[in-house]
Motif scaffolding. Structure first.
Motif, short mmCIF file in Angstrom:
data_model
loop_
_atom_site.label_atom_id
_atom_site.label_comp_id
_atom_site.label_asym_id
_atom_site.label_seq_id
_atom_site.Cartn_x
_atom_site.Cartn_y
_atom_site.Cartn_z
N LEU A 198 31.83 44.30 39.26
CA LEU A 198 31.91 43.03 38.54
C LEU A 198 32.36 41.90 39.45
O LEU A 198 31.90 40.77 39.33
N SER A 199 33.24 42.22 40.38
CA SER A 199 33.71 41.21 41.33
C SER A 199 32.56 40.71 42.19
O SER A 199 32.40 39.51 42.41
N VAL A 200 31.73 41.64 42.67
CA VAL A 200 30.57 41.27 43.49
C VAL A 200 29.56 40.48 42.66
O VAL A 200 29.02 39.47 43.11
N ARG A 201 29.33 40.93 41.45
CA ARG A 201 28.30 40.32 40.60
C ARG A 201 28.69 38.91 40.15
O ARG A 201 27.84 38.02 40.04
N THR A 202 29.98 38.70 39.89
CA THR A 202 30.44 37.40 39.36
C THR A 202 30.92 36.44 40.44
O THR A 202 30.90 35.23 40.24
N GLY A 203 31.39 37.00 41.58
CA GLY A 203 31.99 36.15 42.60
C GLY A 203 33.47 35.91 42.37
O GLY A 203 34.12 35.19 43.13
N LEU A 204 34.02 36.53 41.34
CA LEU A 204 35.46 36.42 41.06
C LEU A 204 36.21 37.46 41.89
O LEU A 204 35.66 38.49 42.27
N SER A 205 37.46 37.20 42.14
CA SER A 205 38.28 38.18 42.86
C SER A 205 38.50 39.40 41.97
O SER A 205 38.40 39.33 40.75
N THR B 226 36.71 21.75 38.94
CA THR B 226 38.03 21.67 39.57
C THR B 226 38.61 20.28 39.39
O THR B 226 37.95 19.27 39.63
N GLY B 227 39.86 20.23 38.94
CA GLY B 227 40.51 18.95 38.74
C GLY B 227 40.40 18.42 37.32
O GLY B 227 41.06 17.43 36.98
N ASP B 228 39.58 19.05 36.49
CA ASP B 228 39.46 18.62 35.09
C ASP B 228 40.60 19.24 34.31
O ASP B 228 40.65 20.45 34.11
N PRO B 229 41.54 18.43 33.82
CA PRO B 229 42.73 18.98 33.16
C PRO B 229 42.41 19.65 31.82
O PRO B 229 43.22 20.44 31.32
N ASN B 230 41.26 19.34 31.24
CA ASN B 230 40.90 19.93 29.94
C ASN B 230 40.06 21.20 30.06
O ASN B 230 39.74 21.82 29.05
N PHE B 231 39.70 21.56 31.29
CA PHE B 231 38.86 22.72 31.49
C PHE B 231 39.72 23.97 31.63
O PHE B 231 40.61 24.04 32.49
N MET B 232 39.47 24.98 30.76
CA MET B 232 40.24 26.22 30.78
C MET B 232 39.57 27.22 31.71
O MET B 232 38.62 27.92 31.32
N THR B 233 40.05 27.29 32.92
CA THR B 233 39.45 28.15 33.92
C THR B 233 39.52 29.62 33.52
O THR B 233 38.58 30.39 33.73
N SER B 234 40.64 30.04 32.93
CA SER B 234 40.80 31.45 32.55
C SER B 234 39.77 31.85 31.49
O SER B 234 39.19 32.94 31.55
N LEU B 235 39.52 30.95 30.52
CA LEU B 235 38.51 31.24 29.50
C LEU B 235 37.13 31.31 30.14
O LEU B 235 36.33 32.21 29.83
N ALA B 236 36.84 30.38 31.04
CA ALA B 236 35.53 30.36 31.72
C ALA B 236 35.33 31.65 32.52
O ALA B 236 34.22 32.21 32.53
N ARG B 237 36.37 32.12 33.19
CA ARG B 237 36.24 33.37 33.95
C ARG B 237 35.96 34.55 33.04
O ARG B 237 35.17 35.45 33.37
N GLY B 238 36.61 34.57 31.88
CA GLY B 238 36.36 35.65 30.93
C GLY B 238 34.91 35.66 30.46
O GLY B 238 34.28 36.71 30.33
N LEU B 239 34.36 34.47 30.21
CA LEU B 239 32.96 34.37 29.78
C LEU B 239 32.01 34.80 30.90
O LEU B 239 30.97 35.41 30.64
N VAL B 240 32.37 34.49 32.14
CA VAL B 240 31.56 34.92 33.28
C VAL B 240 31.52 36.44 33.35
O VAL B 240 30.46 37.04 33.58
#
Length: 290
Positions: A69-76, A38-52
């Motif tokens: 998948l929501s339960v398993r990953t912790g993503l909404s 969080t706060g890293d401007p170069n980190f692509m959160t959307s890409l990271a979520r897709g990989l998760v």
């Protein structure tokens, strides 16, 4: 008329109430690990979520709903839905019935790209195939990824009994596999201690080491002997032997192993007949890393 004297009643202790135990801390979800960026401007959160989401699919759970998948990953659920929508549009995922998603064959293009561009994987495969043809046994090469080993090259023969279908990209726990023991044994001390502090030693068989101290001792023996032999700790009837593969820097970057049926292949035969072949193959593979 005489009265029978009554014996005084002894006080009865109240039933013991077990002391409340602190609830076990829930294992962090893959999504929680993303908070560190969080706060890293170069980190692509959307890409990271897709990989998760992609990594949530396993051999045991090849099909899952958005809720699962929501339960398993912790993503909404909304985040999972967007990831699946994108993966489906690109051909990497899909849902036959509209609700249970699975990965599609196009996902293999990613692993094939890695295999084709990885010097270690490319060099290892023909070495394993040559050994397998000569010795009629199954051989593998793996690297360490987190708490698991990941297969990057493999050959098999029909007579090897393995409960799971192992292939390039398969993952197994490091602590109870011969390749994992090798990779753990040669970790820098701080990395090994970090691993030992968080690993969950699940007993896969009655032989599985489930004590950190016993595992620590087993790893010391690996370093002293220069190989790891694991006897039916992952699966009853499966015995395996592994040796390290060294980079020019002297660092262990991979491991090569032999898997065999325990009733057919004795420990002594592994150590006397097959260990020299594994060591020669590891030396040959190390040459390609120079």
């Amino acid at each position: 008329m005489s009265l029978t004297a009554r014996r005084p009643l002894l006080p009865v202790d109240p039933p013991a109430v077990p002391a409340p135990t602190a609830p076990a801390s829930p294992k962090p979800t893959p999504a929680a690990a993303l908070d560190a960026f969080t706060g890293d401007p170069n980190f692509m959160t959307s890409l990271a979520r897709g990989l998760v989401v992609i990594q949530a699919f396993t051999q045991q759970n090849p099909q899952m709903t958005i809720s699962q998948l929501s339960v398993r990953t912790g993503l909404s659920r909304a985040a999972v839905r967007r990831c699946l929508y994108t993966l489906t549009k690109l051909g990497f995922a899909g849902a036959e019935d509209g609700s249970r998603y699975s990965l599609r064959p196009r996902m293999l293009s990613l692993s094939n790209t890695f295999t084709a561009t990885s010097t270690l994987s490319t060099a290892a495969q023909p070495i394993l195939e040559r050994m397998s043809a000569a010795l009629r046994e199954s051989f593998s090469v793996a690297t360490l990824d987190g708490e698991d080993i990941v297969y990057i090259a493999r050959t098999t023969v029909d007579r090897v009994m393995v409960a799971v279908d192992l292939h390039i990209g398969s993952r197994l726990p490091a602590y109870c596999t011969s390749m994992g023991r090798v990779l753990l044994a040669y970790l820098p001390n701080d990395q090994l201690e970090h691993y030992l502090s968080r690993v969950n030693l699940i007993p896969h068989t009655t032989r599985t080491i489930t004590s950190v101290e016993k595992l620590r001792l087993a790893l010391r023996n690996v370093r002293r002997n220069g190989y790891a032999l694991v006897d039916q700790e992952l699966e009853v009837g499966l015995r395996s032997l592994a040796v390290p593969v060294y980079a020019p820097s002297g660092r262990v970057v991979a491991t090569i192993n032999l898997s065999g049926n325990a009733p057919r292949m004795s420990v002594l035969e592994m150590q006397t007949r097959f260990l020299p072949h594994l060591r020669n193959a590891a030396n040959e593979l190390g040459v390609f890393l120079r």
